[in-house]
Design a protein around this motif. Sequence first.
Motif, mmCIF file in Angstrom:
data_model
loop_
_atom_site.group_PDB
_atom_site.id
_atom_site.type_symbol
_atom_site.label_atom_id
_atom_site.label_comp_id
_atom_site.label_asym_id
_atom_site.label_seq_id
_atom_site.Cartn_x
_atom_site.Cartn_y
_atom_site.Cartn_z
ATOM 1 N N GLY A 1 0.758 -1.160 0.112
ATOM 2 C CA GLY A 1 -0.089 -0.127 0.100
ATOM 3 C C GLY A 1 0.830 1.369 -0.084
ATOM 4 O O GLY A 1 0.344 2.472 0.455
ATOM 5 N N LEU A 2 2.222 1.170 -0.588
ATOM 6 C CA LEU A 2 2.856 2.349 -0.550
ATOM 7 C C LEU A 2 3.168 2.947 -1.912
ATOM 8 O O LEU A 2 2.971 2.297 -3.048
ATOM 9 C CB LEU A 2 4.313 1.954 -0.322
ATOM 10 C CG LEU A 2 4.443 1.284 1.044
ATOM 11 C CD1 LEU A 2 5.832 0.823 1.545
ATOM 12 C CD2 LEU A 2 4.195 2.481 2.333
ATOM 13 N N LYS A 3 3.028 4.240 -1.804
ATOM 14 C CA LYS A 3 3.285 4.914 -3.312
ATOM 15 C C LYS A 3 4.689 5.151 -3.957
ATOM 16 O O LYS A 3 5.560 5.167 -2.954
ATOM 17 C CB LYS A 3 2.646 6.487 -2.987
ATOM 18 C CG LYS A 3 1.215 6.496 -2.900
ATOM 19 C CD LYS A 3 0.707 7.907 -2.945
ATOM 20 C CE LYS A 3 -0.889 7.910 -2.589
ATOM 21 N NZ LYS A 3 -1.424 9.154 -2.226
ATOM 22 N N VAL A 4 4.861 4.721 -5.059
ATOM 23 C CA VAL A 4 6.420 4.566 -5.580
ATOM 24 C C VAL A 4 7.151 5.776 -5.406
ATOM 25 O O VAL A 4 8.032 5.975 -5.479
ATOM 26 C CB VAL A 4 6.299 4.215 -6.850
ATOM 27 C CG1 VAL A 4 5.478 2.651 -7.118
ATOM 28 C CG2 VAL A 4 5.370 5.162 -7.964
ATOM 29 N N ASP A 5 6.236 7.053 -5.395
ATOM 30 C CA ASP A 5 6.795 8.431 -5.373
ATOM 31 C C ASP A 5 7.100 8.778 -4.081
ATOM 32 O O ASP A 5 7.705 9.940 -3.903
ATOM 33 C CB ASP A 5 6.088 9.589 -6.110
ATOM 34 C CG ASP A 5 4.792 9.766 -5.638
ATOM 35 O OD1 ASP A 5 4.326 8.827 -4.842
ATOM 36 O OD2 ASP A 5 4.090 10.377 -6.346
ATOM 37 N N ALA A 6 6.735 8.279 -2.975
ATOM 38 C CA ALA A 6 7.101 8.600 -1.551
ATOM 39 C C ALA A 6 8.659 8.316 -1.480
ATOM 40 O O ALA A 6 9.137 7.487 -1.993
ATOM 41 C CB ALA A 6 6.204 7.762 -0.820
ATOM 42 N N LYS A 7 9.163 9.349 -0.732
ATOM 43 C CA LYS A 7 10.508 9.265 -0.320
ATOM 44 C C LYS A 7 10.670 8.035 0.944
ATOM 45 O O LYS A 7 9.853 7.611 1.810
ATOM 46 C CB LYS A 7 11.229 10.596 0.270
ATOM 47 C CG LYS A 7 11.415 11.581 -0.948
ATOM 48 C CD LYS A 7 12.179 12.674 -0.602
ATOM 49 C CE LYS A 7 12.538 13.470 -1.749
ATOM 50 N NZ LYS A 7 13.167 14.715 -1.457
#
Length: 435
Positions: free
Chosen positions: A314-320
């Motif tokens: 459930g993680l966004k690929v553009d999150a650092k």
Amino acid sequence: MKSRSKIAVIGAGASGMTAAITAARNGAEGTLFEKNDRVGKKILATGNGKCNLANLEFSTEKYYCDEKDKLSKLFRVFSVWDTISFFENMGLMIKSKNGYLYPYSEQASSVLDILRMELERSGVKTITGVQIVDAACRGKESGFELTDTEGRNYSFQKLIVACGSPASLKKGEGMTGYEIAKRFGHRIVPIVPGLVQLKSDERFMKALAGVRCQAEAALLIDGKSEAVEMGELQFTEYGVSGIPIFQFSRLAAYALREGKSVSVLINFFPDREEKEFLFMNKLRYETLKDKSLENYFTGTLNKKINMVMLKQAGLKVDAKAQDIGWEKIKALIKQSRSFEIHISGTKQIENAQICAGGVDLKQVDIELQSELVKNLYFAGEILNVDGKCGGYNLQWAWTSGYIAGMNAAGYSTKKMAEESVNSERIQKEMQYAKN
């Protein structure tokens, strides 16, 4: 003068041809029946067309069989070394690739041509394009009467059933041998695909399609690890493939048949010790934590695998990475060592290289003669013996074909089976492996 035994062999595959040749060499009058228009068609597809005909790294542990002691005795009679001698004496040059034995030409057609020539040379009568659909015993000493699809009858004193299995055939084909065995009272262990791809109903399979990678795969049945294999995995839209999957696919097939839960647990980093791997990744995190998750995981696994794991978490690929934090990154890293895929089925028997199951080995003796019907023998895949990839199934074909042919011709191999393995032959095998 002693009359020659009239022996029928049903099925001109690897085991059937070996049985017919061996029987004829030992004085029998052999007739080989094949439903196809030519003999040995399946051999041409083995080993990706190169025919991996045996393996020097031999062990009965490479086989699935409930009668391991009996299996060991059978391989004492006709071993890997005997396979080498059998083919080299017919003119086939053989070479070893890390223990895997191939014809020097690396053409399966060479193996088939050698067997065809030997059938002719040894005087075996080969009848192609005729399918035997029934066999009856005329009495304890009176022999057998066979019937083909046209209603024609054939009489023989002895019978070797070497029909093979439905693996890689059209749906509905390849069951004749089992049906004949059942008519003689033999128990058939349920037939399932072996050396076959596994299907999954996971939604992410399409996203992984086309990926190949070296990994460790464990087969979980009702949550318990039943087998572990290493090698190249191949992901497809329908599921997972590759030799590691093939090796335990028959276990999965039986478990699914029994309604059990089946999954494959994948370790994408099997060559790394866990603590060392986590420490290395903690250092990596400190260096690269300002990157987006997509870029952070670049340089690790195949991008498709990384994207699936991020989505599953459930993680966004553009999150650092630093915004996500080390603990969540560590959880992803641990998942890369235990990535679970639920298995919903296997590909059909038509896609399988072999079948598991068949005539119960408990109901044949050490000479591969039926315990129920005298002068009835079995050879090859029709028996409940199946091996892993690497030439082991063909080795079983040569071994069982030789033993059935020899005993049907009247030369008992029982003493050979009960004796310990000949030390001189072991030395020859070891020397061949070195060369």
